[in-house]
Design a protein around this motif. Structure first.
Motif, short mmCIF file in Angstrom:
data_model
loop_
_atom_site.label_atom_id
_atom_site.label_comp_id
_atom_site.label_asym_id
_atom_site.label_seq_id
_atom_site.Cartn_x
_atom_site.Cartn_y
_atom_site.Cartn_z
N PHE A 119 35.31 -2.19 40.31
CA PHE A 119 36.65 -1.59 40.29
C PHE A 119 36.67 -0.42 39.32
CE2 PHE A 119 36.51 -5.40 37.70
CZ PHE A 119 36.96 -4.99 36.46
N VAL A 120 37.63 0.49 39.56
CA VAL A 120 37.77 1.70 38.75
C VAL A 120 39.16 1.68 38.12
CG1 VAL A 120 37.79 4.22 38.78
CG2 VAL A 120 36.22 2.98 40.26
N LEU A 121 39.19 1.94 36.81
CA LEU A 121 40.44 1.98 36.05
C LEU A 121 40.62 3.39 35.49
CD1 LEU A 121 39.89 -1.32 34.03
CD2 LEU A 121 41.13 -1.07 36.17
N GLN A 122 41.87 3.76 35.27
CA GLN A 122 42.16 5.08 34.72
C GLN A 122 43.19 4.93 33.61
OE1 GLN A 122 43.11 8.14 37.58
NE2 GLN A 122 44.57 9.07 36.17
N GLY A 123 42.95 5.64 32.51
CA GLY A 123 43.88 5.60 31.39
C GLY A 123 43.24 6.14 30.14
N ASP A 124 43.88 5.88 29.00
CA ASP A 124 43.31 6.34 27.75
C ASP A 124 42.19 5.39 27.30
OD1 ASP A 124 45.09 4.28 27.17
OD2 ASP A 124 45.43 5.00 25.13
N TYR A 125 41.35 5.89 26.40
CA TYR A 125 40.15 5.15 25.98
C TYR A 125 40.51 3.81 25.35
CZ TYR A 125 35.72 4.08 23.74
OH TYR A 125 34.57 3.46 23.33
N SER A 140 37.63 -15.99 32.06
CA SER A 140 36.29 -16.45 32.46
C SER A 140 35.97 -16.02 33.88
CB SER A 140 36.21 -17.98 32.36
OG SER A 140 36.35 -18.37 31.05
N PHE A 141 35.95 -14.72 34.09
CA PHE A 141 35.63 -14.22 35.42
C PHE A 141 34.14 -13.96 35.59
CE2 PHE A 141 40.08 -12.71 35.08
CZ PHE A 141 40.59 -13.51 36.07
N GLY A 142 33.42 -13.76 34.51
CA GLY A 142 32.00 -13.48 34.57
C GLY A 142 31.62 -12.53 33.45
N ASN A 143 30.45 -11.92 33.61
CA ASN A 143 29.93 -10.99 32.60
C ASN A 143 30.12 -9.56 33.08
OD1 ASN A 143 29.03 -13.13 31.04
ND2 ASN A 143 27.06 -13.16 32.09
N ILE A 144 30.53 -8.70 32.19
CA ILE A 144 30.63 -7.28 32.53
C ILE A 144 29.24 -6.70 32.36
CG2 ILE A 144 31.60 -5.08 31.83
CD1 ILE A 144 34.18 -6.53 31.27
N THR A 145 28.66 -6.25 33.46
CA THR A 145 27.28 -5.78 33.43
C THR A 145 27.18 -4.28 33.22
OG1 THR A 145 27.26 -5.61 35.83
CG2 THR A 145 26.43 -7.64 34.88
N GLN A 146 28.21 -3.53 33.67
CA GLN A 146 28.14 -2.08 33.50
C GLN A 146 29.54 -1.52 33.33
OE1 GLN A 146 26.55 0.09 36.80
NE2 GLN A 146 26.40 1.99 35.65
N VAL A 147 29.66 -0.57 32.40
CA VAL A 147 30.89 0.18 32.20
C VAL A 147 30.49 1.64 32.15
CG1 VAL A 147 32.83 0.61 30.67
CG2 VAL A 147 31.94 -1.70 30.90
N CYS A 164 37.15 4.82 34.31
CA CYS A 164 36.14 3.85 33.88
C CYS A 164 35.76 3.00 35.09
CB CYS A 164 36.74 2.98 32.77
SG CYS A 164 35.70 1.64 32.27
N LYS A 165 34.49 3.03 35.44
CA LYS A 165 33.99 2.20 36.54
C LYS A 165 33.37 0.95 35.92
CE LYS A 165 31.06 2.12 40.57
NZ LYS A 165 30.21 2.86 41.48
N VAL A 166 33.82 -0.23 36.36
CA VAL A 166 33.39 -1.49 35.77
C VAL A 166 32.71 -2.33 36.85
CG1 VAL A 166 34.15 -3.58 34.58
CG2 VAL A 166 35.32 -1.43 34.16
N LEU A 167 31.57 -2.92 36.51
CA LEU A 167 30.90 -3.91 37.35
C LEU A 167 30.96 -5.25 36.64
CD1 LEU A 167 27.71 -2.01 38.57
CD2 LEU A 167 29.79 -2.49 39.85
N LEU A 168 31.59 -6.21 37.27
CA LEU A 168 31.72 -7.54 36.71
C LEU A 168 30.91 -8.49 37.58
CD1 LEU A 168 34.66 -9.00 35.04
CD2 LEU A 168 33.88 -10.30 36.96
N GLN A 169 30.00 -9.22 36.98
CA GLN A 169 29.07 -10.07 37.74
C GLN A 169 29.33 -11.54 37.41
OE1 GLN A 169 24.81 -9.76 36.87
NE2 GLN A 169 24.60 -9.08 38.98
#
Length: 172
Positions: A119-125, A140-147, A164-169
């Motif tokens: 998923f992709v999020l947009q906003g301030d840092y 407890s959705f899983g581990n964030i593997t990439q941001v 911000c593009k997030v990969l949650l595994q």
């Protein structure tokens, strides 16, 4: 007749008597004994059913408490993740730009499955970091593997924004 012949005949007759006795007496006893053992096992299972029901009810309650503690409800993880992202976006002032279909990978050798949410999020840092931290620590959705952060510019308005593009595994 010789003594050796009498002994051979006696051995054969004794063997035949034992065979007949087994056929008509012992085999039925052994069959009934195995049936009794099977019925006693089923009786024990039947008598233990209320105890198992109580134990399973307690286990279900414990699991419900754990799920409530980890802010996971229902059975669709994708729906829960999207709902959590929506609530976090409302509190931190970010926008959900895209939420892709999850990628499911199943390893045949280890018999393990992995589901990856993109998923992709947009906003301030600060808001984006807050949402990522909340996803990783509070839920407890899983581990964030990439941001992956990317600064973009809207050429019509000249405004700059951060995506911000997030990969949650999650391991299944």
């Amino acid at each position: 007749m010789k003594q050796q012949t009498k002994n051979i005949i006696l051995g054969i007759v004794l063997f035949c008597v034992l065979l007949i006795a087994y056929r008509f007496g012992f085999s039925k006893t052994f069959a009934i004994r195995s049936e009794v053992a099977k019925l006693e096992y089923e009786k024990e299972k039947y008598l233990a059913a209320p105890k198992q029901l109580v134990a399973l009810t307690k286990k279900e309650q414990q699991l419900d408490v754990i799920l409530a503690k980890n802010n996971v409800e229902g059975n669709s993880l994708q729906h829960n993740l999207l709902k959590t992202l929506h609530s976090l976006s409302a509190t931190s002032g970010i926008k959900i730009i895209s939420f892709e279909e999850p990628h499911i990978y199943f390893n045949e050798d280890t018999k393990e499955g992995t589901t990856t949410y993109d998923f992709v999020l947009q906003g301030d840092y600060k808001g984006l970091i807050g949402v990522i931290y909340a996803l990783e620590q509070e839920y407890s959705f899983g581990n964030i593997t990439q941001v992956y952060f990317e600064k973009k510019k809207n050429f019509r308005s000249g405004a700059k924004y951060l995506q911000c593009k997030v990969l949650l595994q999650r391991l299944n």
